[in-house]
Each structure stands twice: as structure tokens, then as C-alpha cells.
Design a protein around this motif. Structure first.
Motif, short mmCIF file in Angstrom:
data_model
loop_
_atom_site.label_atom_id
_atom_site.label_comp_id
_atom_site.label_asym_id
_atom_site.label_seq_id
_atom_site.Cartn_x
_atom_site.Cartn_y
_atom_site.Cartn_z
N ALA A 639 0.85 -1.20 0.00
CA ALA A 639 0.00 0.00 0.00
C ALA A 639 0.88 1.24 0.00
O ALA A 639 1.89 1.30 0.70
N ALA A 640 0.47 2.22 -0.81
CA ALA A 640 1.21 3.49 -0.90
C ALA A 640 0.39 4.59 -0.24
O ALA A 640 -0.81 4.74 -0.51
N TYR A 641 1.06 5.34 0.64
CA TYR A 641 0.44 6.45 1.35
C TYR A 641 1.06 7.74 0.82
O TYR A 641 2.27 7.95 0.93
N VAL A 642 0.23 8.60 0.23
CA VAL A 642 0.70 9.84 -0.38
C VAL A 642 0.30 11.01 0.51
O VAL A 642 -0.88 11.17 0.84
N CYS A 643 1.30 11.82 0.87
CA CYS A 643 1.04 12.97 1.72
C CYS A 643 1.65 14.22 1.09
O CYS A 643 2.70 14.16 0.44
N ARG A 644 0.97 15.34 1.32
CA ARG A 644 1.49 16.65 0.91
C ARG A 644 1.62 17.49 2.17
O ARG A 644 0.61 17.90 2.73
N GLY A 645 2.86 17.69 2.61
CA GLY A 645 3.04 18.34 3.89
C GLY A 645 2.49 17.45 4.98
O GLY A 645 2.91 16.30 5.13
N ARG A 646 1.49 17.92 5.70
CA ARG A 646 0.89 17.14 6.78
C ARG A 646 -0.50 16.63 6.42
O ARG A 646 -1.26 16.20 7.29
N ILE A 647 -0.85 16.69 5.14
CA ILE A 647 -2.17 16.24 4.68
C ILE A 647 -1.98 14.98 3.83
O ILE A 647 -1.22 14.99 2.86
N CYS A 648 -2.66 13.89 4.19
CA CYS A 648 -2.45 12.61 3.54
C CYS A 648 -3.72 12.12 2.85
O CYS A 648 -4.84 12.35 3.33
N ASP A 649 -3.52 11.43 1.72
CA ASP A 649 -4.62 10.79 1.01
C ASP A 649 -4.89 9.41 1.61
O ASP A 649 -4.10 8.88 2.40
#
Length: 666
Positions: A639-649
Motif C-alpha cells: 500500500a502506498a500512502y501519499v502525503c502533501r506536507g501534513r495532509i495525507c490521502d
């Protein structure tokens, strides 16, 4: 006090050793040399250059090897030779003085100093007659008009201190609007017809290419990518690129990238390898892929010394600039026969008139040949013939910062090109560098033949090596690379950060030799500045470490970008690496954590291929990295966890879903 003789034979710099047989009583920059100037009551004649510098060789042959000139130098001066690549701190101080006095700089740099190091007259190259006149005039002024010397040196010292304090205050928010402004300003300066930016001479804009690629990935705008394609293609097709053996020369003397200044530098090729590999990974462009592969091969074949990389190949061979690389139609025919020779002449733009000196031509490849097999046969035959010519000398000095650039470039190219051997080369280089260049717990600048020089590492040494080590940690999951990287970052924060101005950095450590001015140049030049490089390292490290360090590194990265934000507003072409780091920061930076039982799983490989430049990608078992804390495989699938800064999908389990998740961030 009697003058010392020439002491350069014991130097660890090939450039200094080139001058060990001069009749000039050259010394290295040491307290003893300065003490001698004070004891003899004579000025210092400081000459700064580097091994691959053509005009440095010319001045050496004309003047420093000449007994008449040497006698004048020895009689009235303490003569000090400095390799700018080994002592960039000295080069920075006296280059600023030269520019302040003359309006321009360059090498060889010729400076006259008081015994305490204050410059009072500076210049660059001087032919022998003018140099003799200058020596006589300076010596006469020193003897009979000392008050003028003191006044001039005080004025220059004051100007240098003002320049050092002249960086504008920061405060502009690092956001998409600022990045877009910088990109638009850069694109306005593009030479759309010929590629590149500005006028001749043209230098490879490696940092700008990387920044423009990251802008394209963030915005989806075609304009930055088109500029990368135009410039990359023009350089790859032109004479600045070695069409037979790979590797880029230092710069092009013309606007069309035809005639290079033939020296080949490690730092240029490492930076361009990174940019071309990124271009190839993002677009699949076959030219970008070929040039990246050939440039990596050039590093490994021509610049490798053991597991590390040497500094440069000279512009000259047997005293003649470019002689190794240029051809006439007759020479092509002699090697290939008339049929293949004429075909090669048309293909490589070799004409009777020539594009270089004496009717010779620099090889270009303006279009791919229709017959690939014939081309490869011709290329190998010409390369074999070229190897029988006099070859350029190699500067075998190992510079930490440039090897750090090579580590990052080779590691990233291994992903872009799917060539694991390039990662292995980067790993070997990092191991060797850490073993040799760390002495008594502190990093050193350079070594030669396995002997480490006395020069302390500067900020860019710590920064680029740290980024390389962090890249290796992400690709291998091995903690030793992260530990070494954070050790270097902690030293940088302790010894190079300005304690009075958060986000500002000095290029030399607080416990290094104290010069007239402590260098602190934030502008990106042929290589990224130390400050922009440390910003990249801090930004990356902040997402790979424990919570306490993450806060400290993250705040330092934010402060550094904020303090230098005016550069992106006012001087974006001189701030290419700043822009690349800012582009990453604006995106969070983007982080991809792949929970997997294997460190080279299919999903993790896809993440490395798909993630934009400046993203942070890690993989492994749950809790194996701070980015994987509490994150596990899902339903037996990676599983891949994508985050931008402190916000994650939400996590995804397939390469297609991951591509969509990353594409949504554009």
C-alpha cells in the motif's frame, strides 16, 4: 628573513603541483607564508586558479616559468598559489575584491595584498610585458607610497564587509505564486531559437533545468517543459557535448552551443546527469535517456578514481586547447575511408572551413543517423583514433561537494534508467568518501591519491553529501546512510548557521580559519550555493527522522527558504537551485510511503518512477521509517500512502491508482 623556496611539491592539489617546478618561490596559503610577508615587509602576490583553467596555463607558461618574471616576483613579494577548488573560501573573498575593483572577475586571479591579507590591487590574466610592468609599479608604490596602499586596502576591506552584509531581508512567503513569478522571469530570458538563457558565452543551466522540470510537474504547464526540451536538445546536439565519448564541456563560447571551452568538470556533468535523468524519467524522451546514460558512463569511465570521482579533465592537451576533440574532413577520411568519412563529415558537421581553429571542427550531431549500426561503427573507430592523440590532463583531486552531487545524480539516474549498477556506484562512492574524508569527526574538503588535504570542508560539502546520503537511504532503506546524513546536518547547524539571523548561513565554519571576511554567498553559480544546498538537505531530512529532529530540521529549512525568498523575486536566473527547492517545498514536500515486505517491490518501484523531483519516497515494513509509522500493507497487498506536507490521502494498492494520486497533485 630570507624568502622561502618553492614549497608546492608537497601540496595535495594537482594544480599547485603543476607549479612546483616554477622558478617562482611559490608557497601555499599558510600562517607561515603571511608571517614571512610581515617579516620581510613586502606585499603578498596571490595567484588563484585551477587545474583545468586554460588561461591559467597560458599565464604560467608566459610568466611563472620565466626566470626574469620569477626574479621580480621573488625579490619584492611573498608569492602564494591557491587552488580555488581546494580553498573556495579564499577564492570567494578575493574574487569579490577583484570584481569590486575591476567590475569583472575570472581566473587566473592576480591579487596584491598587505601582509595581513587586505587586497589593494586585483586583476586577472596579464601577458608577460604588462605583468612585469605591474610588478614594478606595485613594488614601487609599496616602498614609496605606503599611505596609498593602506588607504586602498582599507577601502576594499570596507566594501567587502558591506557586500557581505548586503543580502536583503527575507519575508516573502514561499508559495506557488512566487515560484510562478520566478519561472516566468526565467522563461522571458530564454533563447527560444538556440536554447539556453541569455547570450554567449552560454553555460549549461543545470539547476534551472531541474527547477523548470519541477515547475512542470507542479503546474502541468507546457512552457517550462518546452524550455527544458529546447535547451537540453540544443546542448546534447551541439559541440559542448562530446559526441564520441559522452560528457559535457564547461561552457560554449558561442550562442549556438557549437564551440566549447573544452574542460570537462565533475560538477557540471553530475548536475546535468541529474537534470537529464529527471527529464528522461518524466517524459521518456529517447534523447534525454541516451544523454543521461552516456553522461553516467563518462563519470564512471573517465573521472572515476577507485570508488570516488576526480575533479576535471583539462581543456588543453600537449599545450593546445581542444586538440583531442576536433577534426578535419581529411582526418575523418584517414580513419574511416572516403565513403564513411564523407558520411561522418555530413553527420557531424565537419567542413573544410571548420568551426574551430585552423580549419578544424567540433563534432555536432544535429539529427540522429538513419543507420544506427553504421553510426556506432564510425563512432567507435573515431574514438579509438582519438585515443592515440595527446590526451587532456586530469585533475585527480577528490572534492567532497562534487562527489556528493555525483552520488545523488547516479542514484537518481539508476531509477530513471533502471540501471542498478549506477546505484551501486553511488553506494561505493559514499562509503569511500565517508571513510577517507572524515577526519577526527569532521569532514574535509578534498584529497589526492588517498591523502586528505588540510582544507576544512565548507557548507556545500556538508550539504551536497548529506543530500546524496539521504537519497541512498531512501533507495536502500539502510539506516547507516541516514545516521551519517544527520551527523553532517547537525555539524552544519552547529558551525555554519548564522546564530544572529535565522535562515542565514556562512560558507565557512565558525572554527575555521578566520579570513578578512567570512564568506556567505547565497547565489547559485556553476554549482548550487551552500545555502540552497543545505535547504534541500534539511527539507528532505525533516521527513525521514524522529519527531524532535523533524521539528528542528523543518524549522531550519523553512527559515532558510524564507530568508532567501527575495532571490526568487529579484534574481531568479541566479537562483535556479533555490527555485528547485522551493518547488519541492510548495508541494509539501510530497511524500510517498510504501508499506511492503520488500524494499524493491513493484509498487515501490512505481512510486520512485512516478514521484516528482524533490519528493521523498520510502518503502518497507510498518514502522521501518517515521513515514511508515502505523502504516501497513492492506489486505495482503502493498500500500502506498501519499502525503502533501501534513495532509495525507487514503492509501492505494495499485500502480495505476498511485499514478492517479500523484497526478492529482499537479
Amino acid at each position: 628573513m630570507s624568502p622561502a623556496g618553492n614549497t608546492l611539491a608537497s601540496a595535495t592539489s594537482p594544480y599547485l603541483r603543476q607549479h612546483a617546478d616554477n622558478p617562482v618561490h611559490w608557497q601555499q596559503w599558510t600562517p607561515e607564508a603571511l608571517d614571512e610577508a610581515a617579516g620581510r615587509n613586502v606585499p603578498i602576490l596571490l595567484s588563484i586558479g585551477y587545474a583545468a583553467c586554460h588561461w591559467c596555463h597560458v599565464m604560467a607558461h608566459e610568466s611563472f616559468e620565466d626566470d626574469e618574471v620569477a626574479a621580480a616576483m621573488n625579490a619584492d613579494f611573498v608569492c602564494i598559489k591557491v587552488d580555488r577548488e581546494e580553498r573556495p573560501d579564499l577564492d570567494a573573498v578575493y574574487m569579490n575584491a577583484t570584481v569590486a575593483m575591476t567590475g569583472q572577475g575570472g581566473w587566473p586571479m592576480t591579487c596584491f595584498l598587505t601582509p595581513d591579507g587586505r587586497p589593494f590591487f586585483c586583476g586577472t590574466y596579464y601577458p608577460k610585458p604588462q605583468f612585469l610592468q605591474l610588478l614594478d609599479a606595485v613594488a614601487e608604490t609599496w616602498r614609496n607610497r605606503r599611505d596609498e596602499v593602506e588607504e586602498a586596502s582599507d577601502q576594499v576591506a570596507g566594501e567587502l564587509r558591506r557586500m557581505a552584509a548586503g543580502m536583503p531581508d527575507g519575508g516573502l512567503e514561499i508559495n506557488a505564486a512566487l515560484c510562478d513569478h520566478a519561472v516566468a522571469a526565467i522563461l522571458r530570458d530564454e533563447d527560444v531559437e538556440r536554447g539556453g538563457f541569455g547570450r554567449a558565452p552560454k553555460f549549461p543551466p543545470s539547476a534551472l533545468l531541474e527547477a523548470l522540470l519541477r515547475s512542470f510537474e507542479r503546474t502541468g504547464s507546457a512552457s517550462p517543459l518546452e524550455a527544458v526540451s529546447r535547451t537540453g536538445t540544443a546542448m546534447a546536439r551541439g559541440g559542448i557535448y562530446d559526441q564520441l565519448a559522452g560528457g559535457f564541456a564547461r561552457y560554449s563560447v558561442d550562442a549556438d552551443w557549437v564551440v566549447p571551452h573544452f574542460e570537462k568538470m565533475l560538477y557540471d556533468n553530475a548536475l546535468l546527469l541529474r537534470a537529464f535523468a529527471h527529464w528522461a524519467r518524466r517524459t521518456g524522451d529517447p534523447l534525454a535517456r541516451r544523454i543521461a546514460a552516456q553522461t553516467a558512463a563518462f563519470l564512471l569511465d573517465d573521472l572515476a578514481e577507485g570508488d570516488m570521482f576526480t575533479s576535471a579533465l583539462d581543456a588543453d592537451a600537449a599545450g593546445v586547447e581542444g586538440s583531442t576533440y576536433v577534426w578535419t574532413p581529411e582526418q575523418l577520411n584517414d580513419v574511416l575511408g572516403e565513403d564513411d568519412g564523407c558520411w561522418a563529415a555530413r553527420l557531424f558537421e565537419v567542413t573544410e572551413r571548420g568551426t574551430f581553429e585552423h580549419g578544424t571542427s567540433v563534432l555536432q550531431l544535429l539529427a540522429d543517423p538513419d543507420d544506427a549500426g553504421r553510426f556506432e561503427r564510425v563512432r567507435l573507430a573515431l574514438l579509438a583514433s582519438r585515443l592515440t592523440r595527446a590526451q587532456p590532463a586530469r585533475d585527480d583531486k577528490i572534492v567532497t561537494a562534487w562527489n556528493g552531487l555525483a552520488i545523488t545524480a547516479l542514484a537518481e539516474a539508476s531509477v530513471a534508467l533502471d540501471v542498478p549498477s549506477l546505484l551501486n556506484a553511488a553506494l561505493r562512492c559514499a562509503s569511500a568518501l565517508l571513510e577517507l574524508h572524515i577526519v577526527d569527526g569532521r569532514l574535509r574538503r578534498a584529497s589526492l591519491g588517498g591523502v586528505v588535504g588540510d582544507s576544512a570542508a565548507i557548507l556545500d560539502d556538508h550539504a551536497t553529501l548529506t543530500t546524496g546520503l539521504l537519497t541512498l537511504h531512501q533507495l536502500t532503506g539502510e539506516e547507516k546512510w541516514l545516521r551519517s546524513a544527520t551527523d553532517l546536518l547537525d555539524v552544519a547547524l552547529r558551525h555554519f548557521a548564522d546564530p544572529e539571523r535565522p535562515g542565514r548561513w556562512f560558507d565557512t565554519a565558525d572554527d575555521a580559519e578566520q579570513l578578512m571576511v567570512r564568506p556567505a554567498d547565497p547565489l547559485d553559480g556553476a554549482t548550487p550555493s551552500g545555502a540552497s544546498s543545505i535547504a534541500e538537505a534539511l527539507l528532505t531530512a525533516a521527513h525521514l527522522v524522529d519527531a524532535d529532529r523533524a521539528v528542528r530540521y523543518g524549522q531550519a529549512a523553512e527559515d532558510t527558504l524564507l530568508a532567501h525568498s527575495p532571490l526568487l523575486a529579484r534574481a531568479p536566473r541566479s537562483s535556479g537551485h533555490w527555485l528547485a527547492v522551493a518547488e519541492a517545498a510548495v508541494r509539501g514536500p510530497l511524500q510517498v510511503a510504501v508499506a511492503s515486505d520488500s524494499h524493491d517491490s513493484e509498487l515501490l518501484s512505481a512510486a520512485r518512477q512516478l514521484a516528482p523531483g524533490g519528493a521523498i519516497v520510502v518503502g518497507g515494513a510498518v514502522d521501518s521509517s517515521p513515514l511508515l509509522e502505523g502504516r501497513d500493507r492492506i489486505g495482503g497487498n502493498d500500500a502506498a500512502y501519499v502525503c502533501r506536507g501534513r495532509i495525507c490521502d487514503l492509501p492505494v494498492t495499485g500502480a495505476g491508482e498511485l499514478a492517479d494520486a500523484l497526478g492529482a497533485s499537479v
